[in-house]
Scaffold this active site. Structure first.
Site, mmCIF file in Angstrom:
data_model
loop_
_atom_site.group_PDB
_atom_site.id
_atom_site.type_symbol
_atom_site.label_atom_id
_atom_site.label_comp_id
_atom_site.label_asym_id
_atom_site.label_seq_id
_atom_site.Cartn_x
_atom_site.Cartn_y
_atom_site.Cartn_z
ATOM 1 N N GLY A 170 0.818 -1.206 0.000
ATOM 2 C CA GLY A 170 0.000 0.000 0.000
ATOM 3 C C GLY A 170 0.850 1.253 0.000
ATOM 4 N N GLY A 171 0.410 2.238 0.759
ATOM 5 C CA GLY A 171 1.132 3.514 0.816
ATOM 6 C C GLY A 171 2.532 3.378 1.359
ATOM 7 N N GLY A 405 23.231 9.895 -31.556
ATOM 8 C CA GLY A 405 22.810 10.558 -30.331
ATOM 9 C C GLY A 405 23.328 9.876 -29.086
ATOM 10 N N ALA A 406 23.526 8.569 -29.150
ATOM 11 C CA ALA A 406 24.034 7.847 -27.989
ATOM 12 C C ALA A 406 25.457 8.288 -27.642
ATOM 13 C CB ALA A 406 23.988 6.347 -28.245
#
Length: 515
Positions: A170-171, A405-406
Protein backbone atom coordinates in the site's frame (compact mmCIF):
# COMPACT_ATOMS: atom_id res chain seq x y z
CA UNK A 1 13.72 4.76 46.97
CA UNK A 2 16.33 5.51 44.32
CA UNK A 3 17.03 1.81 44.02
CA UNK A 4 13.31 1.07 43.52
CA UNK A 5 13.10 3.64 40.76
CA UNK A 6 16.12 2.21 38.98
CA UNK A 7 14.66 -1.28 39.30
CA UNK A 8 11.40 -0.05 37.82
CA UNK A 9 13.25 1.63 34.95
CA UNK A 10 15.12 -1.56 34.17
CA UNK A 11 11.86 -3.53 34.27
CA UNK A 12 10.29 -1.14 31.76
CA UNK A 13 13.35 -1.32 29.51
CA UNK A 14 13.27 -5.10 29.50
CA UNK A 15 9.55 -5.05 28.78
CA UNK A 16 10.15 -2.74 25.83
CA UNK A 17 12.79 -5.12 24.42
CA UNK A 18 10.22 -7.91 24.34
CA UNK A 19 8.17 -6.03 21.74
CA UNK A 20 5.04 -8.06 21.14
CA UNK A 21 6.07 -10.76 23.59
CA UNK A 22 7.96 -14.02 23.56
CA UNK A 23 5.36 -15.89 21.52
CA UNK A 24 5.35 -13.21 18.80
CA UNK A 25 9.16 -13.25 18.73
CA UNK A 26 9.10 -17.02 18.30
CA UNK A 27 6.66 -16.70 15.40
CA UNK A 28 9.04 -14.22 13.76
CA UNK A 29 11.93 -16.66 14.18
CA UNK A 30 9.82 -19.53 12.84
CA UNK A 31 9.43 -17.58 9.59
CA UNK A 32 13.21 -17.41 9.31
CA UNK A 33 13.20 -13.71 10.20
CA UNK A 34 15.12 -11.75 12.79
CA UNK A 35 13.42 -9.35 15.17
CA UNK A 36 13.77 -5.59 14.76
CA UNK A 37 16.43 -5.30 17.46
CA UNK A 38 18.34 -8.33 16.20
CA UNK A 39 18.48 -6.74 12.76
CA UNK A 40 19.78 -3.45 14.13
CA UNK A 41 22.38 -5.16 16.30
CA UNK A 42 23.65 -7.17 13.33
CA UNK A 43 23.76 -4.15 11.01
CA UNK A 44 25.56 -1.69 13.29
CA UNK A 45 29.03 -1.76 14.76
CA UNK A 46 28.95 -3.91 17.88
CA UNK A 47 27.63 -2.10 20.93
CA UNK A 48 27.05 1.19 19.11
CA UNK A 49 23.24 1.31 19.05
CA UNK A 50 21.54 3.95 21.17
CA UNK A 51 17.78 3.53 21.18
CA UNK A 52 15.39 6.48 21.24
CA UNK A 53 11.70 6.51 22.20
CA UNK A 54 11.76 2.95 23.50
CA UNK A 55 8.91 3.72 25.93
CA UNK A 56 6.57 5.42 23.47
CA UNK A 57 3.04 3.99 23.45
CA UNK A 58 0.13 4.57 21.11
CA UNK A 59 -2.53 6.90 22.48
CA UNK A 60 -5.53 4.60 22.17
CA UNK A 61 -4.48 2.54 25.17
CA UNK A 62 -5.55 -0.64 23.36
CA UNK A 63 -4.18 -3.75 25.07
CA UNK A 64 -2.28 -6.50 23.29
CA UNK A 65 -2.98 -10.21 23.72
CA UNK A 66 -0.96 -10.29 26.95
CA UNK A 67 -3.11 -7.60 28.50
CA UNK A 68 -0.72 -4.66 28.19
CA UNK A 69 -0.07 -1.64 26.05
CA UNK A 70 3.16 -2.56 24.22
CA UNK A 71 6.04 -0.14 24.30
CA UNK A 72 7.62 1.17 21.10
CA UNK A 73 4.42 1.10 19.03
CA UNK A 74 5.83 -1.30 16.47
CA UNK A 75 9.06 0.43 15.50
CA UNK A 76 12.55 0.58 17.03
CA UNK A 77 14.45 3.82 16.38
CA UNK A 78 17.87 5.16 17.26
CA UNK A 79 21.40 5.81 16.10
CA UNK A 80 24.72 4.02 16.02
CA UNK A 81 27.75 3.52 13.82
CA UNK A 82 28.77 1.64 10.68
CA UNK A 83 32.51 1.59 10.01
CA UNK A 84 32.77 4.00 12.93
CA UNK A 85 30.58 6.61 11.22
CA UNK A 86 27.24 7.88 12.53
CA UNK A 87 24.05 6.46 11.04
CA UNK A 88 20.40 6.65 12.03
CA UNK A 89 18.23 3.55 11.77
CA UNK A 90 14.65 2.51 12.33
CA UNK A 91 13.32 -1.04 12.18
CA UNK A 92 9.63 -1.85 12.11
CA UNK A 93 8.73 -4.51 14.67
CA UNK A 94 6.35 -7.05 13.18
CA UNK A 95 5.80 -8.60 16.63
CA UNK A 96 3.84 -5.50 17.68
CA UNK A 97 0.59 -5.20 15.74
CA UNK A 98 2.26 -6.56 12.62
CA UNK A 99 4.56 -3.53 12.49
CA UNK A 100 1.56 -1.47 11.36
CA UNK A 101 2.01 2.28 11.21
CA UNK A 102 -0.03 4.48 13.53
CA UNK A 103 0.42 8.04 14.75
CA UNK A 104 3.01 7.31 17.45
CA UNK A 105 4.87 4.89 15.16
CA UNK A 106 5.10 7.55 12.45
CA UNK A 107 6.11 10.25 14.92
CA UNK A 108 9.10 8.14 16.00
CA UNK A 109 10.26 7.76 12.39
CA UNK A 110 9.71 11.46 11.68
CA UNK A 111 11.77 12.45 14.73
CA UNK A 112 14.60 10.22 13.49
CA UNK A 113 14.39 11.66 9.97
CA UNK A 114 14.66 15.18 11.38
CA UNK A 115 17.68 14.24 13.49
CA UNK A 116 19.42 12.61 10.52
CA UNK A 117 18.86 15.67 8.35
CA UNK A 118 20.00 18.13 11.03
CA UNK A 119 23.14 16.15 11.78
CA UNK A 120 24.01 15.16 8.23
CA UNK A 121 24.15 11.38 8.55
CA UNK A 122 22.69 8.48 6.52
CA UNK A 123 19.25 7.14 7.38
CA UNK A 124 18.49 3.41 7.09
CA UNK A 125 14.90 2.20 7.26
CA UNK A 126 14.20 -1.49 7.86
CA UNK A 127 10.67 -2.24 6.68
CA UNK A 128 8.58 -5.16 7.94
CA UNK A 129 4.99 -4.01 8.28
CA UNK A 130 1.41 -4.92 7.56
CA UNK A 131 0.83 -1.33 6.41
CA UNK A 132 -1.41 1.39 7.77
CA UNK A 133 -3.03 0.68 11.15
CA UNK A 134 -6.69 0.56 10.25
CA UNK A 135 -7.81 1.29 13.82
CA UNK A 136 -6.14 4.71 13.69
CA UNK A 137 -7.67 5.68 10.35
CA UNK A 138 -6.67 9.07 9.01
CA UNK A 139 -3.97 9.44 11.68
CA UNK A 140 -2.16 6.53 10.07
CA UNK A 141 -2.44 8.01 6.59
CA UNK A 142 -1.25 11.37 7.89
CA UNK A 143 1.76 9.63 9.42
CA UNK A 144 2.76 8.21 6.04
CA UNK A 145 2.47 11.66 4.50
CA UNK A 146 4.74 13.12 7.18
CA UNK A 147 7.35 10.44 6.45
CA UNK A 148 7.14 10.98 2.67
CA UNK A 149 7.65 14.73 3.04
CA UNK A 150 10.87 14.20 4.97
CA UNK A 151 12.08 11.60 2.45
CA UNK A 152 11.81 14.31 -0.18
CA UNK A 153 13.41 17.03 1.96
CA UNK A 154 16.35 14.73 2.74
CA UNK A 155 16.80 13.65 -0.87
CA UNK A 156 20.21 14.69 -2.14
CA UNK A 157 21.23 15.87 1.35
CA UNK A 158 21.82 12.60 3.18
CA UNK A 159 21.93 9.04 1.80
CA UNK A 160 18.66 7.21 2.43
CA UNK A 161 18.59 3.41 2.32
CA UNK A 162 15.54 1.14 2.54
CA UNK A 163 15.80 -2.50 3.57
CA UNK A 164 12.68 -4.58 2.94
CA UNK A 165 12.73 -7.59 5.28
CA UNK A 166 9.08 -8.57 5.16
CA UNK A 167 5.85 -7.18 3.73
CA UNK A 168 5.71 -3.59 2.49
CA UNK A 169 2.36 -2.81 0.92
CA UNK A 170 0.00 0.00 0.00
CA UNK A 171 1.13 3.51 0.82
CA UNK A 172 4.12 2.12 2.72
CA UNK A 173 5.95 1.35 -0.55
CA UNK A 174 6.38 5.01 -1.41
CA UNK A 175 8.87 5.78 1.31
CA UNK A 176 11.34 3.18 -0.06
CA UNK A 177 10.60 4.42 -3.58
CA UNK A 178 11.67 7.92 -2.52
CA UNK A 179 14.95 6.75 -1.01
CA UNK A 180 18.24 6.17 -2.82
CA UNK A 181 18.76 2.41 -2.59
CA UNK A 182 16.44 -0.48 -1.78
CA UNK A 183 17.42 -3.97 -0.61
CA UNK A 184 15.22 -7.09 -0.51
CA UNK A 185 15.49 -10.68 0.67
CA UNK A 186 14.53 -13.56 -1.57
CA UNK A 187 11.28 -15.30 -0.57
CA UNK A 188 10.48 -13.22 2.54
CA UNK A 189 10.41 -9.64 1.14
CA UNK A 190 7.41 -8.32 -0.78
CA UNK A 191 6.47 -4.88 -2.09
CA UNK A 192 3.24 -4.04 -3.89
CA UNK A 193 0.50 -1.43 -3.97
CA UNK A 194 -2.22 -4.08 -3.71
CA UNK A 195 -1.83 -7.73 -2.79
CA UNK A 196 -2.70 -10.83 -4.80
CA UNK A 197 -6.27 -11.03 -3.42
CA UNK A 198 -7.12 -7.49 -4.52
CA UNK A 199 -5.47 -8.04 -7.90
CA UNK A 200 -7.58 -11.13 -8.42
CA UNK A 201 -10.78 -9.33 -7.42
CA UNK A 202 -10.14 -6.33 -9.70
CA UNK A 203 -8.32 -7.77 -12.73
CA UNK A 204 -9.07 -11.50 -12.31
CA UNK A 205 -5.33 -12.25 -12.48
CA UNK A 206 -3.98 -15.19 -10.49
CA UNK A 207 -0.58 -14.15 -9.15
CA UNK A 208 1.63 -15.22 -6.26
CA UNK A 209 3.24 -12.90 -3.72
CA UNK A 210 6.68 -13.45 -5.30
CA UNK A 211 5.43 -12.88 -8.85
CA UNK A 212 3.63 -9.71 -7.83
CA UNK A 213 6.22 -8.12 -5.59
CA UNK A 214 9.08 -10.43 -4.71
CA UNK A 215 12.79 -9.64 -4.67
CA UNK A 216 13.52 -11.29 -8.03
CA UNK A 217 10.75 -9.36 -9.76
CA UNK A 218 11.69 -5.99 -8.33
CA UNK A 219 15.43 -6.34 -8.93
CA UNK A 220 15.16 -7.72 -12.48
CA UNK A 221 11.87 -6.53 -13.98
CA UNK A 222 10.49 -3.40 -12.30
CA UNK A 223 13.81 -1.91 -11.18
CA UNK A 224 12.17 -0.79 -7.92
CA UNK A 225 14.84 -2.55 -5.85
CA UNK A 226 18.59 -2.37 -6.35
CA UNK A 227 19.90 -5.38 -4.44
CA UNK A 228 18.67 -8.77 -3.29
CA UNK A 229 20.17 -11.40 -1.00
CA UNK A 230 19.46 -14.95 0.03
CA UNK A 231 19.21 -14.14 3.75
CA UNK A 232 18.58 -11.15 5.97
CA UNK A 233 22.16 -11.21 7.20
CA UNK A 234 23.51 -11.28 3.63
CA UNK A 235 21.41 -8.23 2.81
CA UNK A 236 22.52 -6.35 5.93
CA UNK A 237 26.15 -7.18 5.08
CA UNK A 238 25.60 -5.58 1.65
CA UNK A 239 24.17 -2.45 3.27
CA UNK A 240 27.39 -2.07 5.22
CA UNK A 241 29.45 -2.49 2.03
CA UNK A 242 27.38 0.13 0.22
CA UNK A 243 27.86 2.64 3.03
CA UNK A 244 31.64 2.23 2.76
CA UNK A 245 31.40 4.06 -0.59
CA UNK A 246 29.05 6.86 0.45
CA UNK A 247 29.71 10.20 2.14
CA UNK A 248 27.79 11.17 5.24
CA UNK A 249 26.00 13.98 3.42
CA UNK A 250 26.11 16.26 0.38
CA UNK A 251 28.74 18.58 1.92
CA UNK A 252 31.32 15.84 2.38
CA UNK A 253 33.38 13.68 0.05
CA UNK A 254 33.05 9.92 -0.05
CA UNK A 255 35.47 8.13 2.29
CA UNK A 256 38.82 7.50 0.66
CA UNK A 257 40.98 4.57 1.68
CA UNK A 258 44.74 4.18 1.70
CA UNK A 259 45.49 2.80 -1.78
CA UNK A 260 47.14 -0.58 -2.00
CA UNK A 261 47.14 -0.75 -5.80
CA UNK A 262 49.75 0.89 -8.01
CA UNK A 263 48.07 3.96 -9.58
CA UNK A 264 50.18 3.53 -12.72
CA UNK A 265 49.51 -0.19 -13.03
CA UNK A 266 49.42 -1.10 -16.72
CA UNK A 267 47.11 -3.87 -17.88
CA UNK A 268 48.52 -5.43 -21.03
CA UNK A 269 45.42 -7.65 -21.30
CA UNK A 270 43.36 -4.57 -22.19
CA UNK A 271 45.31 -4.18 -25.45
CA UNK A 272 43.81 -7.40 -26.79
CA UNK A 273 40.53 -7.54 -24.89
CA UNK A 274 38.27 -6.27 -27.68
CA UNK A 275 37.31 -8.83 -30.36
CA UNK A 276 38.68 -8.33 -33.86
CA UNK A 277 35.12 -8.41 -35.18
CA UNK A 278 33.55 -5.09 -34.20
CA UNK A 279 30.15 -6.71 -33.86
CA UNK A 280 31.28 -9.39 -31.40
CA UNK A 281 30.35 -8.87 -27.75
CA UNK A 282 32.61 -8.81 -24.72
CA UNK A 283 32.01 -8.21 -21.03
CA UNK A 284 32.69 -4.58 -20.12
CA UNK A 285 33.22 -5.66 -16.51
CA UNK A 286 36.47 -7.21 -17.71
CA UNK A 287 37.51 -3.62 -18.44
CA UNK A 288 36.27 -2.02 -15.22
CA UNK A 289 37.78 -4.80 -13.11
CA UNK A 290 41.22 -4.21 -14.57
CA UNK A 291 41.07 -0.40 -14.45
CA UNK A 292 39.66 0.16 -10.95
CA UNK A 293 41.57 -0.57 -7.76
CA UNK A 294 41.68 -4.35 -7.50
CA UNK A 295 38.72 -5.73 -5.56
CA UNK A 296 36.96 -2.38 -5.26
CA UNK A 297 34.09 -2.94 -7.71
CA UNK A 298 30.57 -2.89 -6.16
CA UNK A 299 27.83 -3.22 -8.76
CA UNK A 300 24.43 -1.59 -8.31
CA UNK A 301 21.25 -3.04 -9.86
CA UNK A 302 23.09 -5.91 -11.56
CA UNK A 303 19.90 -7.72 -12.58
CA UNK A 304 17.96 -4.81 -14.10
CA UNK A 305 18.61 -3.37 -17.57
CA UNK A 306 21.90 -5.26 -17.80
CA UNK A 307 22.78 -3.55 -21.11
CA UNK A 308 24.15 -0.75 -18.96
CA UNK A 309 26.37 -1.39 -15.93
CA UNK A 310 26.49 0.94 -12.92
CA UNK A 311 28.32 0.72 -9.63
CA UNK A 312 30.93 2.09 -7.29
CA UNK A 313 34.66 1.50 -7.31
CA UNK A 314 37.89 3.20 -6.37
CA UNK A 315 40.74 4.77 -8.27
CA UNK A 316 43.87 5.22 -6.15
CA UNK A 317 41.67 4.90 -3.06
CA UNK A 318 39.11 7.53 -4.11
CA UNK A 319 35.48 6.54 -4.69
CA UNK A 320 34.08 6.89 -8.21
CA UNK A 321 30.74 6.07 -9.76
CA UNK A 322 30.98 3.97 -12.91
CA UNK A 323 28.57 3.89 -15.85
CA UNK A 324 29.40 1.51 -18.69
CA UNK A 325 27.60 0.22 -21.76
CA UNK A 326 27.52 -3.58 -21.76
CA UNK A 327 28.13 -5.06 -25.25
CA UNK A 328 27.43 -8.55 -23.86
CA UNK A 329 23.74 -7.64 -23.40
CA UNK A 330 21.70 -6.27 -26.33
CA UNK A 331 24.99 -5.07 -27.86
CA UNK A 332 25.10 -2.34 -25.22
CA UNK A 333 22.27 -0.42 -26.83
CA UNK A 334 20.45 2.21 -24.76
CA UNK A 335 16.77 1.46 -24.19
CA UNK A 336 14.17 2.90 -21.81
CA UNK A 337 15.18 0.91 -18.73
CA UNK A 338 18.92 1.37 -19.27
CA UNK A 339 18.51 5.13 -19.73
CA UNK A 340 16.50 5.54 -16.54
CA UNK A 341 18.79 3.24 -14.56
CA UNK A 342 21.90 5.18 -15.58
CA UNK A 343 20.26 8.59 -15.19
CA UNK A 344 19.21 7.95 -11.62
CA UNK A 345 22.67 6.72 -10.70
CA UNK A 346 24.36 9.72 -12.33
CA UNK A 347 22.14 12.08 -10.37
CA UNK A 348 22.88 10.27 -7.11
CA UNK A 349 26.62 10.51 -7.67
CA UNK A 350 26.35 14.18 -8.57
CA UNK A 351 24.28 14.93 -5.47
CA UNK A 352 26.88 13.32 -3.22
CA UNK A 353 30.12 14.58 -4.79
CA UNK A 354 31.15 11.26 -6.31
CA UNK A 355 33.14 11.64 -9.58
CA UNK A 356 31.75 9.83 -12.61
CA UNK A 357 33.74 7.52 -14.88
CA UNK A 358 31.97 6.43 -18.07
CA UNK A 359 33.09 3.56 -20.30
CA UNK A 360 31.42 3.90 -23.68
CA UNK A 361 30.63 1.29 -26.29
CA UNK A 362 27.16 2.07 -27.59
CA UNK A 363 25.71 1.49 -31.07
CA UNK A 364 22.75 3.77 -30.42
CA UNK A 365 19.27 3.78 -28.94
CA UNK A 366 17.05 0.72 -29.22
CA UNK A 367 14.78 0.92 -32.29
CA UNK A 368 11.24 -0.46 -32.49
CA UNK A 369 7.61 0.37 -31.86
CA UNK A 370 7.69 -0.86 -28.25
CA UNK A 371 10.48 1.56 -27.40
CA UNK A 372 8.98 4.51 -29.29
CA UNK A 373 5.52 3.94 -27.84
CA UNK A 374 7.04 3.44 -24.41
CA UNK A 375 8.71 6.85 -24.58
CA UNK A 376 12.34 6.23 -25.44
CA UNK A 377 12.62 9.87 -26.47
CA UNK A 378 11.49 11.14 -23.07
CA UNK A 379 13.39 8.50 -21.12
CA UNK A 380 16.58 8.84 -23.14
CA UNK A 381 16.41 12.57 -22.46
CA UNK A 382 16.62 11.82 -18.74
CA UNK A 383 20.14 10.52 -19.23
CA UNK A 384 21.11 13.58 -21.26
CA UNK A 385 19.69 15.78 -18.51
CA UNK A 386 21.50 13.91 -15.75
CA UNK A 387 24.92 14.08 -17.38
CA UNK A 388 24.53 17.69 -18.50
CA UNK A 389 23.38 18.81 -15.06
CA UNK A 390 26.14 17.00 -13.17
CA UNK A 391 28.93 19.23 -11.87
CA UNK A 392 31.18 16.56 -10.32
CA UNK A 393 34.35 15.53 -12.17
CA UNK A 394 33.33 13.58 -15.28
CA UNK A 395 35.77 11.30 -17.11
CA UNK A 396 34.87 9.28 -20.20
CA UNK A 397 36.66 6.53 -22.10
CA UNK A 398 35.35 5.54 -25.54
CA UNK A 399 36.26 1.88 -25.95
CA UNK A 400 34.67 1.07 -29.29
CA UNK A 401 31.35 2.27 -30.70
CA UNK A 402 30.04 5.76 -30.04
CA UNK A 403 27.34 6.32 -32.60
CA UNK A 404 24.83 9.09 -33.16
CA UNK A 405 22.81 10.56 -30.33
CA UNK A 406 24.03 7.85 -27.99
CA UNK A 407 27.59 9.21 -28.39
CA UNK A 408 26.39 12.60 -27.17
CA UNK A 409 24.40 11.14 -24.29
CA UNK A 410 27.21 9.08 -22.77
CA UNK A 411 29.06 11.93 -21.07
CA UNK A 412 30.46 13.53 -24.19
CA UNK A 413 32.47 16.74 -24.21
CA UNK A 414 29.29 18.49 -25.36
CA UNK A 415 27.63 17.69 -22.00
CA UNK A 416 30.47 19.26 -20.00
CA UNK A 417 32.56 16.14 -19.53
CA UNK A 418 35.98 17.18 -18.22
CA UNK A 419 38.29 14.52 -19.62
CA UNK A 420 37.39 12.48 -22.69
CA UNK A 421 39.73 9.69 -23.69
CA UNK A 422 39.49 7.13 -26.48
CA UNK A 423 41.12 3.85 -27.33
CA UNK A 424 42.49 3.47 -30.89
CA UNK A 425 39.58 1.08 -31.49
CA UNK A 426 37.03 3.85 -30.90
CA UNK A 427 34.49 4.51 -33.64
CA UNK A 428 32.94 7.93 -33.15
CA UNK A 429 30.47 8.67 -35.93
CA UNK A 430 26.90 9.60 -36.73
CA UNK A 431 26.08 5.95 -37.29
CA UNK A 432 27.68 2.60 -38.08
CA UNK A 433 29.43 2.15 -41.44
CA UNK A 434 26.81 -0.21 -42.86
CA UNK A 435 23.93 2.12 -42.09
CA UNK A 436 25.78 5.18 -43.31
CA UNK A 437 26.68 3.55 -46.65
CA UNK A 438 23.07 2.43 -47.16
CA UNK A 439 21.94 6.04 -46.88
CA UNK A 440 24.81 7.94 -48.49
CA UNK A 441 25.29 5.58 -51.45
CA UNK A 442 21.76 4.35 -52.01
CA UNK A 443 21.64 5.30 -55.69
CA UNK A 444 25.14 4.01 -56.46
CA UNK A 445 24.38 0.67 -54.83
CA UNK A 446 21.10 0.32 -56.72
CA UNK A 447 22.85 0.95 -60.05
CA UNK A 448 25.95 -1.16 -59.36
CA UNK A 449 26.62 -4.35 -61.30
CA UNK A 450 27.89 -5.97 -58.11
CA UNK A 451 26.19 -4.19 -55.16
CA UNK A 452 27.80 -6.48 -52.55
CA UNK A 453 31.33 -5.74 -53.72
CA UNK A 454 30.64 -2.01 -53.91
CA UNK A 455 29.04 -2.03 -50.44
CA UNK A 456 32.06 -3.79 -48.99
CA UNK A 457 34.38 -1.23 -50.59
CA UNK A 458 32.33 1.75 -49.40
CA UNK A 459 32.04 0.37 -45.87
CA UNK A 460 35.82 -0.05 -45.71
CA UNK A 461 36.32 3.52 -46.94
CA UNK A 462 33.82 4.86 -44.39
CA UNK A 463 35.56 2.98 -41.58
CA UNK A 464 38.93 4.39 -42.57
CA UNK A 465 37.63 7.92 -42.84
CA UNK A 466 35.12 8.19 -39.99
CA UNK A 467 35.12 5.12 -37.72
CA UNK A 468 38.12 6.09 -35.66
CA UNK A 469 38.83 8.47 -32.79
CA UNK A 470 41.06 10.84 -34.74
CA UNK A 471 38.39 12.97 -36.38
CA UNK A 472 36.90 13.64 -32.93
CA UNK A 473 40.38 14.24 -31.53
CA UNK A 474 41.16 16.76 -34.28
CA UNK A 475 38.04 18.68 -33.27
CA UNK A 476 38.97 18.61 -29.57
CA UNK A 477 35.98 16.41 -28.67
CA UNK A 478 38.43 13.74 -27.49
CA UNK A 479 41.26 15.04 -25.31
CA UNK A 480 43.62 12.12 -25.91
CA UNK A 481 43.80 8.80 -27.70
CA UNK A 482 45.50 6.36 -25.35
CA UNK A 483 46.77 2.81 -25.36
CA UNK A 484 44.24 0.60 -23.54
CA UNK A 485 46.89 -0.61 -21.09
CA UNK A 486 47.32 2.99 -19.91
CA UNK A 487 43.64 3.55 -19.07
CA UNK A 488 44.04 3.22 -15.32
CA UNK A 489 47.01 5.58 -15.15
CA UNK A 490 45.23 8.14 -17.34
CA UNK A 491 42.07 8.06 -15.22
CA UNK A 492 43.98 8.31 -11.93
CA UNK A 493 45.92 11.26 -13.29
CA UNK A 494 42.74 12.90 -14.58
CA UNK A 495 40.96 12.40 -11.26
CA UNK A 496 43.84 14.04 -9.40
CA UNK A 497 43.78 16.92 -11.87
CA UNK A 498 40.06 17.44 -11.26
CA UNK A 499 40.04 17.06 -7.49
CA UNK A 500 39.44 20.79 -6.93
CA UNK A 501 36.96 21.21 -9.77
CA UNK A 502 34.32 23.89 -9.26
CA UNK A 503 31.33 24.14 -11.55
CA UNK A 504 27.75 25.31 -11.16
CA UNK A 505 24.43 25.58 -12.93
CA UNK A 506 22.37 28.74 -13.58
CA UNK A 507 20.38 29.95 -10.58
CA UNK A 508 16.86 28.53 -10.57
CA UNK A 509 14.32 26.89 -8.31
CA UNK A 510 14.81 23.62 -10.19
CA UNK A 511 14.88 22.38 -13.76
CA UNK A 512 12.05 20.57 -15.48
CA UNK A 513 13.53 17.13 -16.06
CA UNK A 514 11.53 15.07 -18.61
CA UNK A 515 10.07 12.71 -16.01
Amino acid sequence: MASDKITNLRRLQEQAKLGGGTEAIQRQHDKGKLTARERIDYLLDEGSFQELDALVMHESGELDLEGRVPFGDGVVTGYGAIWGRLVYVFAQDFTVKGGSLGAAHAAKIVKLQDLALKNGAPLIGINDSGGARIQEGIQSLGGYGDVFLRNVMASGVIPQISVILGPCAGGAVYSPALTDFTFMVESTSHMFITGPDVVKAVTHEEVSFDELGGAAMHTATSGVAHFKGATEKAVLDSVRVLLSYLPQNNLEDAPAVTPKDNPARAEAALDSLLPEDRDQPYDVKDVTGKVLDLGSWFEVQPDFAANVVIGFGRLDGAVVGVVANQPAVKAGVLDIDASVKAARFVRFCDAFNIPLVTFEDVPGFMPGTAQEQGGIIRNGAKLIYAYAEATVPKLTVVLRKAYGGAYIVMSSKHLRSDLNLAWPSAEIAVMGPEGAVSILSKKELAAAADPSALREQLVAEYRQRFSNPYVAASAGFVDAVIEPNQTRAALVSGLRMLQNKRDSNPGKKHGTMPL
